[in-house]
Design an enzyme around this catalytic site. Structure first.
Site, PDB file in Angstrom:
ATOM      1  N   LYS A  29       0.815  -1.216   0.000  1.00  0.00           N
ATOM      2  CA  LYS A  29       0.000   0.000   0.000  1.00  0.00           C
ATOM      3  C   LYS A  29       0.850   1.268   0.000  1.00  0.00           C
ATOM      4  O   LYS A  29       0.481   2.260  -0.631  1.00  0.00           O
ATOM      5  CB  LYS A  29      -0.961   0.015   1.180  1.00  0.00           C
ATOM      6  CG  LYS A  29      -0.313   0.193   2.538  1.00  0.00           C
ATOM      7  CD  LYS A  29      -1.354   0.263   3.638  1.00  0.00           C
ATOM      8  CE  LYS A  29      -0.716   0.414   4.991  1.00  0.00           C
ATOM      9  NZ  LYS A  29       0.021   1.677   5.140  1.00  0.00           N
ATOM     10  N   THR A  30       1.995   1.245   0.709  1.00  0.00           N
ATOM     11  CA  THR A  30       2.851   2.437   0.729  1.00  0.00           C
ATOM     12  C   THR A  30       3.386   2.742  -0.663  1.00  0.00           C
ATOM     13  O   THR A  30       3.479   3.902  -1.076  1.00  0.00           O
ATOM     14  CB  THR A  30       4.013   2.243   1.720  1.00  0.00           C
ATOM     15  OG1 THR A  30       3.471   1.904   3.007  1.00  0.00           O
ATOM     16  CG2 THR A  30       4.839   3.512   1.845  1.00  0.00           C
ATOM     17  N   ASP A 215      -3.780   7.560   4.745  1.00  0.00           N
ATOM     18  CA  ASP A 215      -3.272   6.209   4.991  1.00  0.00           C
ATOM     19  C   ASP A 215      -3.868   5.662   6.288  1.00  0.00           C
ATOM     20  O   ASP A 215      -4.225   6.426   7.189  1.00  0.00           O
ATOM     21  CB  ASP A 215      -1.742   6.270   5.090  1.00  0.00           C
ATOM     22  CG  ASP A 215      -1.102   4.889   5.100  1.00  0.00           C
ATOM     23  OD1 ASP A 215      -1.776   3.922   4.699  1.00  0.00           O
ATOM     24  OD2 ASP A 215       0.072   4.794   5.499  1.00  0.00           O
ATOM     25  N   GLU A 216      -3.972   4.331   6.383  1.00  0.00           N
ATOM     26  CA  GLU A 216      -4.487   3.650   7.580  1.00  0.00           C
ATOM     27  C   GLU A 216      -5.860   4.200   7.974  1.00  0.00           C
ATOM     28  O   GLU A 216      -6.136   4.474   9.150  1.00  0.00           O
ATOM     29  CB  GLU A 216      -3.506   3.797   8.759  1.00  0.00           C
ATOM     30  CG  GLU A 216      -2.110   3.264   8.482  1.00  0.00           C
ATOM     31  CD  GLU A 216      -2.022   1.751   8.459  1.00  0.00           C
ATOM     32  OE1 GLU A 216      -3.072   1.080   8.529  1.00  0.00           O
ATOM     33  OE2 GLU A 216      -0.893   1.227   8.351  1.00  0.00           O
ATOM     34  N   GLN A 246      -7.555  -5.110   9.569  1.00  0.00           N
ATOM     35  CA  GLN A 246      -6.478  -4.761  10.490  1.00  0.00           C
ATOM     36  C   GLN A 246      -6.877  -3.601  11.415  1.00  0.00           C
ATOM     37  O   GLN A 246      -6.018  -2.898  11.937  1.00  0.00           O
ATOM     38  CB  GLN A 246      -5.215  -4.401   9.711  1.00  0.00           C
ATOM     39  CG  GLN A 246      -4.653  -5.567   8.906  1.00  0.00           C
ATOM     40  CD  GLN A 246      -3.325  -5.217   8.260  1.00  0.00           C
ATOM     41  OE1 GLN A 246      -2.278  -5.144   8.910  1.00  0.00           O
ATOM     42  NE2 GLN A 246      -3.363  -5.007   6.945  1.00  0.00           N
ATOM     43  N   ARG A 605       2.028 -11.375  10.201  1.00  0.00           N
ATOM     44  CA  ARG A 605       3.366 -10.821  10.436  1.00  0.00           C
ATOM     45  C   ARG A 605       4.443 -11.805   9.968  1.00  0.00           C
ATOM     46  O   ARG A 605       5.591 -11.420   9.777  1.00  0.00           O
ATOM     47  CB  ARG A 605       3.605 -10.533  11.922  1.00  0.00           C
ATOM     48  CG  ARG A 605       2.713  -9.508  12.594  1.00  0.00           C
ATOM     49  CD  ARG A 605       2.564  -8.245  11.814  1.00  0.00           C
ATOM     50  NE  ARG A 605       1.382  -8.298  10.966  1.00  0.00           N
ATOM     51  CZ  ARG A 605       1.121  -7.445  10.004  1.00  0.00           C
ATOM     52  NH1 ARG A 605       1.977  -6.487   9.713  1.00  0.00           N
ATOM     53  NH2 ARG A 605       0.016  -7.560   9.267  1.00  0.00           N
TER      54      ARG A 605
END
Length: 667
Positions: A29-30, A215-216, A246, A605
């Site tokens: 996504k970044t 973002d987020e 998330q 993770r």
């Protein structure tokens, strides 16, 4: 652009109108956000000052700014990549005078805010000892995050603490205004008020930003949601990126509905799903998808990868929590030896920070370096040191450092001045401080009230020393802590009830560690237990002080702290009902949606290898408690585990989990 997959490419090039990018874990996504900004700057020639990107941390904002600057060069100058609060301050500095403040306002720290709350309580003749300012401040903070003003705060409540907050909140805000100060939560709340109440201010900022990216987005609260909605109202070129799977910060005000409802609230919204994962193996992603699909309120997506299946999941079922830690460390050592991995490739993830104790001890015993993320090492935490100090005084009442630490914890009216006079008298009479406490009636400089408190403390400790035995020590300490009212003290003095509960869990772990020590070393006493802890600390210092070696250590962290990180090998521990999902969450949300998202975050993770562990029984205040397997464990397909869970005991354990979950559903 050549490195983008089709979905990423589409997200980068869709620039007009509202856009929702549902970016699964490890989906890049970044890369999408920064590529989209560079596309706007370099290809579409959009002036940098017309672009706004908002994220949650200064670190994330800096990294994004660096990436864009490297790719776009001088074209990026003047663009605003900011945290929510930095953006709010920028808005307020320009026009806060419209709300009756001066532009040179001060942003108060937590301690400053507590001082103002204390003043507000005093003005209202409310006892600050009965209603600690930090607790009132925390409740005001939660109200501001929901954009609830002093006038809107509910005045009618059966909860006395809420009634006090309702009374103090207006006065607190009046005092802040008088000091030309705002608190951290005001930054967003006042920025929203400014945009809502002053049309020309709203118009300025709306015209300034043609393109907005967030973002987020799943982590936004009511105030952040409103701020972004107001800024994007005119041009509607709002792109939000996030993953509802998330969303794990509901406890601090984040509302997952903000991302779930985004497309319904905006006409012509385009939705792009980033489902290709570049982090984990197919086995790990299949397990994550199997768990998260049990949440009913979520966007429909499933992670996939072009890489191979990778290793199957290892399931460790231990008899006790100490045995769980031993098995995890043993597996970690074996993998490190076989694969010649550095220690930094391994992470141990848990639901509660109190769980770190057993793993810290096991790692120290094996002299394996580790770092604890998001908190102090277990035996360095204040509440743990306070609890251990009581044990030290019982073992040796001449331990002056421990005595000083316990004498006014919980608070019993023995202040620093009284303690100083006691210590001076002790030196003059060449007697121990503890013996001096028993002779406090002879010390003229000590007030009558303080004498009474000191004498009561001395009597209590002496009785405990005289009656304490080296059998069932954990049970005796449990009873002592209950009589002392340590739990009530923590709830009274800590502003955040959730933080108070965490500290109580840490004290519980001290008792559990003592009980475990008793079991392994029959006949040993408190002094032996404290000596063992001291030796563990000494071993750890040798590792910490070796500054010349590069940092290479196993990572221990909570699931909340692990978000955004990745490791080649992850140990997801404590998959039991009451831990993951946590018992408080089960009470508050029977569907445990956020707990399931935490489990999903933990699974994703892992890049190459995932190991899951649980216990058959676990200590609670030193006594054994039978544990049920987590419902999340039962949601993972059996064939994903090593041997397909062919071992009869493992099959039985997972079946128990399925049966337990079914019973919960029926209830």
């Amino acid at each position: 652009m050549s490195r983008l997959n089709p979905e990423q490419f589409t997200a980068v090039h869709h620039t007009e109108g509202p856009l929702l990018v549902l970016a699964g874990a490890g989906s890049g996504k970044t890369q999408v956000i920064t590529s989209r900004i560079v596309h706007l700057l370099s290809k579409l020639k959009i002036p940098a000052e017309q672009i706004l990107a908002v994220t949650f941390t200064n670190k994330a904002a800096r990294e994004m700014q660096e990436r864009v600057s490297r790719a776009a060069g001088a074209k990026a100058e003047g663009m605003l990549i900011s945290t929510f609060h930095s953006l709010g301050v920028r808005i307020l500095r320009r026009d806060i005078r419209r709300l009756g403040y001066k532009p040179n306002f001060t942003i108060y720290s937590d301690s400053d805010q507590s001082g103002v709350v204390r003043q507000a309580l005093s003005d209202l003749n409310i006892d600050a000892k009965q209603f600690p300012p930090d607790s009132v401040r925390w409740q005001i903070s939660m109200a501001k995050n929901r954009l609830i003003s002093p006038e809107q705060y509910p005045k009618q409540s059966n909860n006395l603490q809420e009634q006090v907050t309702a009374a103090a909140y207006p006065r607190y805000q009046q005092l802040l205004r008088a000091y030309n100060a705002i608190d951290f939560d005001d930054i967003i709340m006042l920025a929203v008020q400014l945009l809502e109440k002053v049309p020309e201010v709203r118009q300025y900022w709306q015209e300034r930003f043609y393109y907005i990216m967030v973002d987020e987005y799943q982590d936004t609260n009511a105030g952040q949601y409103k701020l972004i909605s107001l800024l994007a109202q005119q041009h509607t070129n709002l792109c939000v990126v996030g993953d509802d799977d998330q969303a794990i910060y509901g406890w601090r005000g984040a509302d997952v509905a903000n991302i779930l409802n985004f497309s319904q609230e905006r006409n012509g919204c385009k939705i792009i799903k980033l489902e290709q994962n570049y982090r984990s193996t197919a086995t790990i992603l299949t397990a994550a998808n199997a768990v998260i699909r049990n949440n009913s309120k979520r966007s429909d997506k499933a992670l996939w990868t072009a890489s191979d299946n990778g290793d199957l999941i290892t399931l460790l079922i231990a008899d006790t929590d100490d045995e769980e830690a031993r098995q995890v460390v043993e597996q970690l050592q074996l993998s490190q030896y076989r694969n010649q991995r550095p220690w930094r490739d391994f992470a141990i993830l848990y639901r509660s920070n109190a769980q770190s104790r057993a793993f810290e001890e096991a790692l120290r015993m094996e002299e394996i370096p580790y770092i604890l993320v998001g908190g102090q090492k277990f035996f360095e935490r204040k509440e743990v040191k306070d609890a251990l100090s009581y044990l030290a005084v019982l073992a040796n009442p001449r331990d002056e450092a421990a005595l000083v630490r316990t004498i006014n914890f919980p608070r019993r009216g023995i202040g620093d001045t009284t303690l100083l006079r006691l210590q001076q008298w002790s030196l003059e009479q060449t007697t121990s401080l503890f013996d001096s406490l028993g002779k406090v009636a002879e010390i003229e400089e000590v007030s009558e009230a303080a004498r009474k408190a000191v004498a009561g403390f001395h009597t209590m400790v002496k009785q405990e020393i005289d009656t304490f035995t080296s059998t069932n020590m954990a049970s005796q300490i449990t009873s002592l802590f209950k009589r002392l009212g340590i739990h009530q003290e923590l709830y009274r003095t800590i502003d955040n009830p959730a933080q108070a509960r965490k500290r109580i869990e840490n004290i519980e772990q001290v008792i559990n560690a003592l009980a475990s020590f008793e079991e392994r070393h029959p006949g040993a006493g408190l002094a032996d237990f404290l000596e063992r802890i001291a030796l563990l600390e000494d071993n750890r210092k040798e590792t910490d002080d070796d500054r010349n070696k590069p940092l290479d250590a196993v990572t221990l962290m909570s699931l909340h702290a692990s978000k955004g990180l990745e490791f080649p090998q992850v140990f997801l521990v404590g998959l039991e009902e009451g831990l993951l999902p946590h018992h408080r969450s089960i009470d508050e949300d029977p569907e445990v949606a956020e707990e399931r998202r935490l489990c999903y975050v933990g699974i994703t993770r892992a890049r190459e290898k995932l190991t899951i562990s649980r216990c058959l029984k676990r200590r609670k205040y030193g006594t054994w408690e039978e544990r049920q397997p987590s419902r999340f464990l039962a949601e993972i397909p059996r064939e994903l585990f090593e041997g397909g869970l062919a071992d009869e005991n493992q099959v039985e354990e997972v079946d128990m989990g399925m049966d337990f979950f079914a019973r919960m559903q029926n209830l």
